[in-house]
Design an enzyme around this catalytic site. Sequence first.
Site, PDB file in Angstrom:
ATOM      1  N   ASN A 271       0.825  -1.197   0.000  1.00  0.00           N
ATOM      2  CA  ASN A 271       0.000   0.000   0.000  1.00  0.00           C
ATOM      3  C   ASN A 271       0.864   1.254   0.000  1.00  0.00           C
ATOM      4  OD1 ASN A 271       0.306   1.169   2.937  1.00  0.00           O
ATOM      5  ND2 ASN A 271       0.111  -1.045   3.155  1.00  0.00           N
TER       6      ASN A 271
ATOM      7  N   LYS B 255       1.181   1.979  16.451  1.00  0.00           N
ATOM      8  CA  LYS B 255       1.695   3.164  15.764  1.00  0.00           C
ATOM      9  C   LYS B 255       0.540   4.052  15.342  1.00  0.00           C
ATOM     10  CE  LYS B 255       3.546   3.192  11.486  1.00  0.00           C
ATOM     11  NZ  LYS B 255       4.514   2.846  10.424  1.00  0.00           N
TER      12      LYS B 255
ATOM     13  N   LYS C 292      -0.451   8.056  13.288  1.00  0.00           N
ATOM     14  CA  LYS C 292      -0.008   9.096  12.370  1.00  0.00           C
ATOM     15  C   LYS C 292       0.079  10.438  13.080  1.00  0.00           C
ATOM     16  CE  LYS C 292       0.103   6.263   8.916  1.00  0.00           C
ATOM     17  NZ  LYS C 292       1.405   5.827   8.360  1.00  0.00           N
TER      18      LYS C 292
ATOM     19  N   ASP D 176       4.381   8.369  13.259  1.00  0.00           N
ATOM     20  CA  ASP D 176       4.809   8.385  11.860  1.00  0.00           C
ATOM     21  C   ASP D 176       4.307   9.660  11.184  1.00  0.00           C
ATOM     22  OD1 ASP D 176       5.410   7.880   9.215  1.00  0.00           O
ATOM     23  OD2 ASP D 176       4.127   6.110   9.030  1.00  0.00           O
TER      24      ASP D 176
ATOM     25  N   GLU E  70       9.047   8.359  13.270  1.00  0.00           N
ATOM     26  CA  GLU E  70       9.248   7.827  11.918  1.00  0.00           C
ATOM     27  C   GLU E  70       9.106   8.867  10.826  1.00  0.00           C
ATOM     28  OE1 GLU E  70       6.950   4.649   8.954  1.00  0.00           O
ATOM     29  OE2 GLU E  70       6.858   4.365  11.133  1.00  0.00           O
TER      30      GLU E  70
ATOM     31  N   GLU F 216      11.087   3.432   4.245  1.00  0.00           N
ATOM     32  CA  GLU F 216      10.057   2.742   3.483  1.00  0.00           C
ATOM     33  C   GLU F 216       9.890   3.293   2.081  1.00  0.00           C
ATOM     34  OE1 GLU F 216       5.704   4.407   4.263  1.00  0.00           O
ATOM     35  OE2 GLU F 216       6.686   3.922   6.151  1.00  0.00           O
TER      36      GLU F 216
ATOM     37  N   ASP G 103      11.116  -1.843   2.154  1.00  0.00           N
ATOM     38  CA  ASP G 103      10.025  -2.769   1.843  1.00  0.00           C
ATOM     39  C   ASP G 103      10.335  -3.447   0.519  1.00  0.00           C
ATOM     40  OD1 ASP G 103       7.647  -3.999   1.060  1.00  0.00           O
ATOM     41  OD2 ASP G 103       6.378  -2.313   1.594  1.00  0.00           O
TER      42      ASP G 103
ATOM     43  N   HIS H  47       8.398  -2.010   6.215  1.00  0.00           N
ATOM     44  CA  HIS H  47       7.065  -1.450   5.963  1.00  0.00           C
ATOM     45  C   HIS H  47       6.233  -2.463   5.179  1.00  0.00           C
ATOM     46  CE1 HIS H  47       4.529   0.507   2.816  1.00  0.00           C
ATOM     47  NE2 HIS H  47       4.119   1.264   3.807  1.00  0.00           N
TER      48      HIS H  47
ATOM     49  N   GLU I  28       5.965  -4.830  10.043  1.00  0.00           N
ATOM     50  CA  GLU I  28       4.762  -4.035  10.258  1.00  0.00           C
ATOM     51  C   GLU I  28       3.519  -4.910  10.123  1.00  0.00           C
ATOM     52  OE1 GLU I  28       3.367   0.469   9.104  1.00  0.00           O
ATOM     53  OE2 GLU I  28       4.393  -0.693   7.556  1.00  0.00           O
TER      54      GLU I  28
END
Length: 388
Positions: A53, A181, A183, A212, A238, A264, A291, A321, A340
Amino acid sequence: MRIVDIKEKAVSIKSTISNAYIDFSKMNVSVVAVVTDVVRDGKPVIGYGFNSNGRYAPSGMLHDRFIPRLRDAKPAELLNDAGTNFDPHRIWDVLMKGEKPGGHGERSVAVGTLDMAIWDAVAKIEEKPLYQLLADWYGNGTPDEQVFVYAAGGYYQPGKGLQELQDEMRNYLDMGYSVVKMKIGGSSLDEDLRRIEAVLKVVPDGGSLAVDANGRFDLPTAIDYAKKLEPYNLFWYEEAGDPLDYQLQNELANYYKNPMATGENLFSMQDARNLIRYGGMRSDRDYLQFDCALSYGLVEYMRILDMLKEYSWSPRRCIPHGGHQMSLNIAAGLGLGGNESYPGVFEPFGGFADNIPIEHGYVKLPDIPGVGFEAKADLIELMRTVAK
């Protein structure tokens, strides 16, 4: 031994969530099926793959460049020396024929998607779980029995207040995760601090929470956040700034003593090496999030791991990630620090095998050949529609 067909389909994973940079209202991913003439258990072996994603389905590049190269290759170009299985490294060379170095862009996503499917097929042909095959071929033969995973959530969403955010994080803890985690960067600093403090009321301590920023901040803003975040002693801070702004990351380390994480959105060994050379990352505390599904696949990821050894970085500092089973296999087979997880988000691609619970922040892997997609019912059902 031949690849007889390669199919691709773009699948929507749209939702109302957003991070500091993008929303996911139009997000999709590519799913590929690589059909071989090898038979196991009375059926042709099919390798499946998809991209993580955050990057859109690279359908155009797959159909215009990379799938045709694979189809046009001579069968012998794709096999190992013994002719007993496909060779992912040789296939990678075929995919990249005619591609100039640098400017990795989205082509790394297309190659990473196909690479995942190739490794799935290779492990199925060997009749081994991918994590065991990786441990046998590149390790000491003994994979990790379980892998640390953290729950990535805490997105911005219409109507989502502090109570809803707290409920979400409690749910992750109830599911067995020990680290969650959320945002930041999509609101003001003051509002984000209120959100963080709300979550800290429901998790055991700051070490159970990562934040993040998704590359949102310039240096002054990143420093402002760092000064406010440091007393919380968070699990990590992050991707404060643009992933290619190594100077920003380097300078930020002067203002934040606790762990940071990034990587990532770096899609090649060369970009990863520049982060290590110039980004001020600290091998005793920081984390790297490359990733494979976005960065040319496992073949390139192994080059990254080799580079990290040259700079005295342990693979345990890598927590990829993506929240997918491919990285979970790599973590177990090559001894990474974890993976993750996206519980309830980006379905059916997020999450791991059905009926294997998260326990004390760790998850085990299914004992089936390949990446393990067949152990996730809703995902393999979708993938099989692509292969038809």
